[in-house]
Enzyme design. Structure first.
Site, PDB file in Angstrom:
ATOM      1  N   GLU A   1       7.735   2.417  -5.944  1.00 37.99           N
ATOM      2  CA  GLU A   1       7.853   1.811  -4.696  1.00 37.99           C
ATOM      3  C   GLU A   1       8.164   2.855  -3.571  1.00 37.99           C
ATOM      4  O   GLU A   1       8.664   4.062  -3.852  1.00 37.99           O
ATOM      5  CB  GLU A   1       9.152   0.907  -4.611  1.00 37.99           C
ATOM      6  CG  GLU A   1       9.498   0.231  -3.238  1.00 37.99           C
ATOM      7  CD  GLU A   1       8.466  -0.641  -2.665  1.00 37.99           C
ATOM      8  OE1 GLU A   1       7.271  -0.301  -2.465  1.00 37.99           O
ATOM      9  OE2 GLU A   1       8.651  -1.828  -2.361  1.00 37.99           O
ATOM     10  N   ASP A   2       7.603   2.729  -2.421  1.00 40.48           N
ATOM     11  CA  ASP A   2       7.835   3.763  -1.380  1.00 40.48           C
ATOM     12  C   ASP A   2       9.235   3.996  -0.742  1.00 40.48           C
ATOM     13  O   ASP A   2       9.682   5.079  -0.847  1.00 40.48           O
ATOM     14  CB  ASP A   2       6.777   3.690  -0.272  1.00 40.48           C
ATOM     15  CG  ASP A   2       6.710   2.288   0.347  1.00 40.48           C
ATOM     16  OD1 ASP A   2       7.728   1.361  -0.011  1.00 40.48           O
ATOM     17  OD2 ASP A   2       6.092   2.088   1.277  1.00 40.48           O
TER      18      ASP A   2
ATOM     19  N   ASP B   1      14.712  -1.082   1.243  1.00 40.20           N
ATOM     20  CA  ASP B   1      15.453  -1.330   2.344  1.00 40.20           C
ATOM     21  C   ASP B   1      16.396  -2.409   2.061  1.00 40.20           C
ATOM     22  O   ASP B   1      17.697  -2.147   1.479  1.00 40.20           O
ATOM     23  CB  ASP B   1      14.157  -1.964   3.248  1.00 40.20           C
ATOM     24  CG  ASP B   1      14.576  -1.959   4.845  1.00 40.20           C
ATOM     25  OD1 ASP B   1      14.967  -1.105   5.269  1.00 40.20           O
ATOM     26  OD2 ASP B   1      15.063  -3.214   5.170  1.00 40.20           O
TER      27      ASP B   1
ATOM     28  N   LYS C   1       0.708  -1.129   0.089  1.00 36.97           N
ATOM     29  CA  LYS C   1       0.021  -0.100   0.008  1.00 36.97           C
ATOM     30  C   LYS C   1       0.923   1.422   0.004  1.00 36.97           C
ATOM     31  O   LYS C   1       0.327   2.301  -0.712  1.00 36.97           O
ATOM     32  CB  LYS C   1      -0.911   0.134   1.253  1.00 36.97           C
ATOM     33  CG  LYS C   1      -1.817  -1.229   1.476  1.00 36.97           C
ATOM     34  CD  LYS C   1      -2.438  -0.984   2.553  1.00 36.97           C
ATOM     35  CE  LYS C   1      -3.488  -2.225   2.905  1.00 36.97           C
ATOM     36  NZ  LYS C   1      -4.093  -2.139   4.402  1.00 36.97           N
TER      37      LYS C   1
ATOM     38  N   PHE D   1      13.622   4.600  10.680  1.00 41.08           N
ATOM     39  CA  PHE D   1      12.267   3.999  10.355  1.00 41.08           C
ATOM     40  C   PHE D   1      11.398   5.287  10.238  1.00 41.08           C
ATOM     41  O   PHE D   1      11.114   6.135  11.259  1.00 41.08           O
ATOM     42  CB  PHE D   1      11.920   3.134  11.347  1.00 41.08           C
ATOM     43  CG  PHE D   1      10.349   2.329  11.012  1.00 41.08           C
ATOM     44  CD1 PHE D   1      10.516   1.286  10.141  1.00 41.08           C
ATOM     45  CD2 PHE D   1       9.069   2.915  11.332  1.00 41.08           C
ATOM     46  CE1 PHE D   1       9.553   0.572   9.699  1.00 41.08           C
ATOM     47  CE2 PHE D   1       7.993   2.293  10.894  1.00 41.08           C
ATOM     48  CZ  PHE D   1       8.098   1.083   9.870  1.00 41.08           C
ATOM     49  N   VAL D   2      10.742   5.448   8.916  1.00 39.49           N
ATOM     50  CA  VAL D   2      10.065   6.770   8.597  1.00 39.49           C
ATOM     51  C   VAL D   2       8.821   6.225   8.516  1.00 39.49           C
ATOM     52  O   VAL D   2       8.269   5.121   8.009  1.00 39.49           O
ATOM     53  CB  VAL D   2      10.732   7.225   7.345  1.00 39.49           C
ATOM     54  CG1 VAL D   2      12.091   8.038   7.830  1.00 39.49           C
ATOM     55  CG2 VAL D   2      10.770   6.489   6.195  1.00 39.49           C
TER      56      VAL D   2
ATOM     57  N   LYS E   1      17.049   3.321   1.206  1.00 40.31           N
ATOM     58  CA  LYS E   1      17.932   3.188   2.547  1.00 40.31           C
ATOM     59  C   LYS E   1      19.312   2.249   1.948  1.00 40.31           C
ATOM     60  O   LYS E   1      19.241   1.253   2.533  1.00 40.31           O
ATOM     61  CB  LYS E   1      17.325   2.542   3.609  1.00 40.31           C
ATOM     62  CG  LYS E   1      16.366   3.711   4.287  1.00 40.31           C
ATOM     63  CD  LYS E   1      16.039   3.403   5.599  1.00 40.31           C
ATOM     64  CE  LYS E   1      14.818   2.107   5.561  1.00 40.31           C
ATOM     65  NZ  LYS E   1      14.153   2.167   7.113  1.00 40.31           N
TER      66      LYS E   1
ATOM     67  N   ARG F   1      -0.095   6.514   7.510  1.00 38.50           N
ATOM     68  CA  ARG F   1      -0.050   6.650   6.070  1.00 38.50           C
ATOM     69  C   ARG F   1      -0.341   8.147   5.852  1.00 38.50           C
ATOM     70  O   ARG F   1      -0.300   8.738   4.680  1.00 38.50           O
ATOM     71  CB  ARG F   1      -1.046   5.799   5.458  1.00 38.50           C
ATOM     72  CG  ARG F   1      -0.231   4.277   5.581  1.00 38.50           C
ATOM     73  CD  ARG F   1      -1.288   3.236   4.597  1.00 38.50           C
ATOM     74  NE  ARG F   1      -1.065   2.051   4.905  1.00 38.50           N
ATOM     75  CZ  ARG F   1       0.003   1.139   4.708  1.00 38.50           C
ATOM     76  NH1 ARG F   1       1.048   1.889   3.979  1.00 38.50           N
ATOM     77  NH2 ARG F   1      -0.053  -0.182   5.064  1.00 38.50           N
TER      78      ARG F   1
ATOM     79  N   ASP G   1       3.624   3.288   6.558  1.00 39.67           N
ATOM     80  CA  ASP G   1       2.947   3.129   7.897  1.00 39.67           C
ATOM     81  C   ASP G   1       3.723   2.576   8.849  1.00 39.67           C
ATOM     82  O   ASP G   1       4.842   1.920   8.474  1.00 39.67           O
ATOM     83  CB  ASP G   1       1.648   1.912   7.494  1.00 39.67           C
ATOM     84  CG  ASP G   1       2.304   0.738   7.380  1.00 39.67           C
ATOM     85  OD1 ASP G   1       2.877   0.399   6.480  1.00 39.67           O
ATOM     86  OD2 ASP G   1       1.733  -0.147   8.075  1.00 39.67           O
TER      87      ASP G   1
HETATM   88  P1  5GP Z   1      12.852  -4.439   1.049  1.00 34.81           P
HETATM   89  O1  5GP Z   1      13.621  -3.547   0.191  1.00 34.81           O
HETATM   90  O2  5GP Z   1      13.471  -4.934   2.367  1.00 34.81           O
HETATM   91  O3  5GP Z   1      12.260  -5.720   0.171  1.00 34.81           O
HETATM   92  O4  5GP Z   1      11.280  -3.868   1.631  1.00 34.81           O
HETATM   93  C1  5GP Z   1      10.911  -2.648   1.543  1.00 34.81           C
HETATM   94  C2  5GP Z   1       9.606  -2.455   2.174  1.00 34.81           C
HETATM   95  O5  5GP Z   1       9.898  -2.456   3.610  1.00 34.81           O
HETATM   96  C3  5GP Z   1       9.089  -1.370   2.016  1.00 34.81           C
HETATM   97  O6  5GP Z   1       8.362  -1.446   0.659  1.00 34.81           O
HETATM   98  C4  5GP Z   1       8.345  -0.901   3.154  1.00 34.81           C
HETATM   99  O7  5GP Z   1       7.177  -1.588   3.082  1.00 34.81           O
HETATM  100  C5  5GP Z   1       9.114  -1.768   4.094  1.00 34.81           C
HETATM  101  N1  5GP Z   1      10.133  -0.665   4.873  1.00 34.81           N
HETATM  102  C6  5GP Z   1      11.197  -0.497   4.886  1.00 34.81           C
HETATM  103  N2  5GP Z   1      11.762   0.648   5.469  1.00 34.81           N
HETATM  104  C7  5GP Z   1      10.781   1.234   6.131  1.00 34.81           C
HETATM  105  C8  5GP Z   1      10.470   2.247   6.748  1.00 34.81           C
HETATM  106  O8  5GP Z   1      11.473   3.125   7.213  1.00 34.81           O
HETATM  107  N3  5GP Z   1       9.293   2.703   7.058  1.00 34.81           N
HETATM  108  C9  5GP Z   1       8.021   1.743   6.667  1.00 34.81           C
HETATM  109  N4  5GP Z   1       7.176   2.431   7.001  1.00 34.81           N
HETATM  110  N5  5GP Z   1       8.238   0.967   6.044  1.00 34.81           N
HETATM  111  C10 5GP Z   1       9.584   0.516   5.403  1.00 34.81           C
HETATM  112 MG    MG Z   2       6.413  -1.129   0.347  1.00 32.71          MG
END
Ligand code: 5GP
Ligand code: MG
Length: 186
Positions: A103-104, A107, A47, A156-157, A135, A169, A163
């Site tokens: 993508e938001d 990570d 989301k 963590f944002v 990040k 959100r 969210d």
């Molecule tokens: P990855 O890159 O580890 O596969 O996952 C990325 C996902 O982890 C993002 O789409 C989000 O849902 C979650 N995520 C990673 N860092 C953060 C953060 O700082 N805040 C929030 N709200 N979600 C995060």
């Molecule tokens: Mg996401």
């Protein structure tokens, strides 16, 4: 009333800064796709990217389609490079199209690495990734997005679509969540 802002330690990106980031990303996307002659399909990852997608697409002045996917990725505990579970899939083909995944935040990199591989395997002409936030310090797999709004430190944002436990959100800015909110909950 519980005001969500009281749970925010500091604002990382204001509404104004987020607008500037979307302007810059839209300009980069225009440079890449405005005259491609192919269909451009944005795939927003639910989301977290819904606010970003809405703001970004309103800055794109040429034809494009918008689709949504909901996915979750898992770590490498049982699989050498993790895997992805698709909760909501596309209802259309992306064969021959230029796909841009929205993508938001990146990570570990697992979600986008797996999702871009999945969509490339469906015959898209190209698959690129556009993320609002990145990040890099948290990366566990080799993955770089093609379009990055802003690199941020390992904090963590929340807000602007992101969210914590389905809250925050609706904040109009990106802020660092106060650790007191999740202290003792993980
Ligand atoms: P990855 O890159 O580890 O596969 O996952 C990325 C996902 O982890 C993002 O789409 C989000 O849902 C979650 N995520 C990673 N860092 C953060 C953060 O700082 N805040 C929030 N709200 N979600 C995060
Ligand atoms: Mg996401």
């Amino acid at each position: 009333m519980h005001n969500l802002s009281q749970d925010i330690e500091r604002v990382l990106l204001s509404e104004r800064e987020l607008g500037g980031i979307c302007d810059a990303l839209a300009a980069q996307l225009a440079g890449q796709y405005a005259d491609s002659g192919r269909e451009l399909v944005f795939v927003a990852v639910l989301k977290g990217s819904f606010v970003f997608a809405a703001d970004l697409l309103r800055r794109i002045p040429f034809p494009c389609a918008l689709e949504f996917m909901k996915v979750s990725s898992y770590g490498a505990e049982s699989h050498s490079s993790g895997f992805i579970q698709v909760h909501l899939d596309l209802k259309r083909s992306v064969e021959g199209a230029d796909v841009v995944i929205l993508e938001d935040i990146i990570d570990s990199g697992r979600t986008l690495q797996k999702l871009s591989g999945l969509l490339a395997g469906r015959g898209a002409h190209s698959v690129r990734c556009c993320t609002l936030l990145d990040k890099p310090a948290r990366r566990e797999v080799k993955f770089e997005a093609d379009f990055v709004g802003r690199c941020i430190p390992d904090v963590f944002v929340v807000g602007y679509g992101l969210d914590y436990s389905e809250r925050y959100r609706n904040l109009p800015y990106v802020g660092v969540l106060s650790p007191t909110v999740y202290a003792g909950k993980t």
